[in-house]
Enzyme design. Sequence first.
Site, PDB file in Angstrom:
ATOM      1  N   TRP A 183     -45.053  65.153  63.434  1.00  0.00           N
ATOM      2  CA  TRP A 183     -45.586  64.127  64.334  1.00  0.00           C
ATOM      3  C   TRP A 183     -46.788  64.711  65.067  1.00  0.00           C
ATOM      4  O   TRP A 183     -46.736  65.847  65.549  1.00  0.00           O
ATOM      5  CB  TRP A 183     -44.548  63.676  65.379  1.00  0.00           C
ATOM      6  N   GLU A 224     -43.434  61.075  61.105  1.00  0.00           N
ATOM      7  CA  GLU A 224     -43.045  60.153  62.176  1.00  0.00           C
ATOM      8  C   GLU A 224     -44.257  59.336  62.623  1.00  0.00           C
ATOM      9  O   GLU A 224     -45.307  59.893  62.935  1.00  0.00           O
ATOM     10  CB  GLU A 224     -42.485  60.966  63.361  1.00  0.00           C
ATOM     11  N   LYS A 226     -46.248  56.309  65.061  1.00  0.00           N
ATOM     12  CA  LYS A 226     -46.262  55.913  66.471  1.00  0.00           C
ATOM     13  C   LYS A 226     -47.289  54.810  66.678  1.00  0.00           C
ATOM     14  O   LYS A 226     -48.311  54.782  66.001  1.00  0.00           O
ATOM     15  CB  LYS A 226     -46.601  57.117  67.351  1.00  0.00           C
ATOM     16  N   ASP A 258     -38.917  56.443  65.035  1.00  0.00           N
ATOM     17  CA  ASP A 258     -38.486  56.688  66.412  1.00  0.00           C
ATOM     18  C   ASP A 258     -38.476  55.319  67.072  1.00  0.00           C
ATOM     19  O   ASP A 258     -39.499  54.630  67.081  1.00  0.00           O
ATOM     20  CB  ASP A 258     -39.489  57.647  67.071  1.00  0.00           C
ATOM     21  N   HIS A 261     -41.315  53.909  69.226  1.00  0.00           N
ATOM     22  CA  HIS A 261     -42.673  53.937  68.694  1.00  0.00           C
ATOM     23  C   HIS A 261     -43.150  52.635  68.079  1.00  0.00           C
ATOM     24  O   HIS A 261     -43.983  52.630  67.176  1.00  0.00           O
ATOM     25  CB  HIS A 261     -42.793  55.062  67.661  1.00  0.00           C
ATOM     26  N   HIS A 285     -35.375  59.061  65.046  1.00  0.00           N
ATOM     27  CA  HIS A 285     -35.347  59.606  66.399  1.00  0.00           C
ATOM     28  C   HIS A 285     -34.761  58.512  67.263  1.00  0.00           C
ATOM     29  O   HIS A 285     -35.319  57.412  67.356  1.00  0.00           O
ATOM     30  CB  HIS A 285     -36.749  59.967  66.893  1.00  0.00           C
ATOM     31  N   ASP A 293     -42.952  53.946  75.288  1.00  0.00           N
ATOM     32  CA  ASP A 293     -42.216  55.088  74.736  1.00  0.00           C
ATOM     33  C   ASP A 293     -41.831  56.046  75.866  1.00  0.00           C
ATOM     34  O   ASP A 293     -42.280  57.186  75.921  1.00  0.00           O
ATOM     35  CB  ASP A 293     -43.125  55.788  73.710  1.00  0.00           C
ATOM     36  N   ASP A 295     -38.975  57.359  76.658  1.00  0.00           N
ATOM     37  CA  ASP A 295     -37.952  58.363  76.357  1.00  0.00           C
ATOM     38  C   ASP A 295     -36.880  58.472  77.434  1.00  0.00           C
ATOM     39  O   ASP A 295     -36.509  59.560  77.859  1.00  0.00           O
ATOM     40  CB  ASP A 295     -38.605  59.721  76.056  1.00  0.00           C
ATOM     41  N   ASP A 325     -33.925  61.900  70.700  1.00  0.00           N
ATOM     42  CA  ASP A 325     -35.257  62.276  71.185  1.00  0.00           C
ATOM     43  C   ASP A 325     -35.559  61.547  72.488  1.00  0.00           C
ATOM     44  O   ASP A 325     -36.084  60.444  72.492  1.00  0.00           O
ATOM     45  CB  ASP A 325     -36.323  61.939  70.122  1.00  0.00           C
TER      46      ASP A 325
END
Length: 417
Positions: A183, A224, A226, A258, A261, A285, A293, A295, A325
């Site tokens: 990524w 990955e 995004k 993910d 993303h 993820h 994003d 997290d 993640d």
Amino acid sequence: MNVERYQSAKKLYATLGVDTDAAIETLKNIPISIHCWQGDDVTGFDHEGPLTGGIQATGNYPGKATNVQELMKDLDKAISLMPGKKKLNLHASYAVFEEGEHVDRDKLEPKHFQKWVDFAKERSMGIDFNPTFFSHDKVKDGLTLSSPDDKTRKFWIEHGKACIRISQYMAKETGVPCIMNIWTGDGYKDIPADRMGPRLRYKDSIEQILSEPYDKNLVKPCVESKVFGIGVEAYTVGSSEFTLSFAATHDGCLPLMDNGHYHPTEFVSDKIPSLLCFFPEIALHITRPVRWDSDHVVLFDDETKEMAKEIVRCNGLERVYMALDFFDASINRIAAWTIGFRSWQKALLNALCTPNVLFTEMQNQERLTELMMMQEELKTFPLGDIWAQYCNESGVCPDAGWFEEIKKYEEEVLNNR
Ligand code: RNT
Ligand code: ZN
């Protein structure tokens, strides 16, 4: 008391054809990769300076791990509160150097991860690995593998190749395949003049990285995607179409989704079955995006449940590599790990206790009213009793009692850092 509750819950689920004993046994063997970076706000040990690459950990809760010993100790505490099978997920920036030694990322060697390999082996865990294409002074104008500057691009390609060698070493040592995820935060804040050039360079760079010899049974590279990052709002080189197409056209390369993303109205749960129609294996993820994003810590919420359901009902447990993640620096980091891990496990248990055969039959027979009714009824089934049984069998606290350990650890360890 617990036993009685489990027995009665088991009977109730059995009326729908769900075998809860089997669900518990299955869950015990599904590996979930724990990201080391929740423990130190994605700082790593190989550089000074801030976290860059369009990602951000917000908050300054006391007690973050500042070296490998502390991070390992914190991981151990978190792991002791989680049921089930674990794998360790590392970033290249967590390399461990000898006193006074410093090696740049293009020259990293397996030996710089030996301490982590020992740690994983002692706990019977495999390891997943990530080259770190951020938080480094050789990120030039926000770009790494897609940079127009040959020297910059070469440096990051060499980093990727070094990581293939390290991943193979990790897999050989632990006896478990290593998922190596690529990524980058490469992109532009504002409207670029050339969208294809960076993507062609990114493609070529990943191809060069993957030209490093490796055993496909030991190392599983993934890419990955995004949609955007902080400071990279207008254009991301590794977009969804880019990474999906790359994985589809490069044998042995997996797509990694993910769930932070994508646009907020897109659902990774819906994307999982689509990709499983075409790819033998995919990677995830698992995170919780709040408006972006961000997290946040994974919770036992609707979309998390839906993602787990798709994996289970597509018979994807052997084909989907699952990694957590998220990174929240505003709360106790060990609790963050534990809550996120336990939430994903609950989601898997919930999926395993869903009468998928029965529900599919209803769908195929156009009994859609009944399906809606049953899906709603199931929401108030006593999953908590199955969860408690699973935790008891796994030797961890089934209820909020685990938080006592967090409080104690905070007082005795974290507050003294
Ligand atoms: C960033 C990506 C990436 C990172 C980790 C640290 O948006 O999700 O996976 O979170 O590699
Ligand atoms: Zn991610």
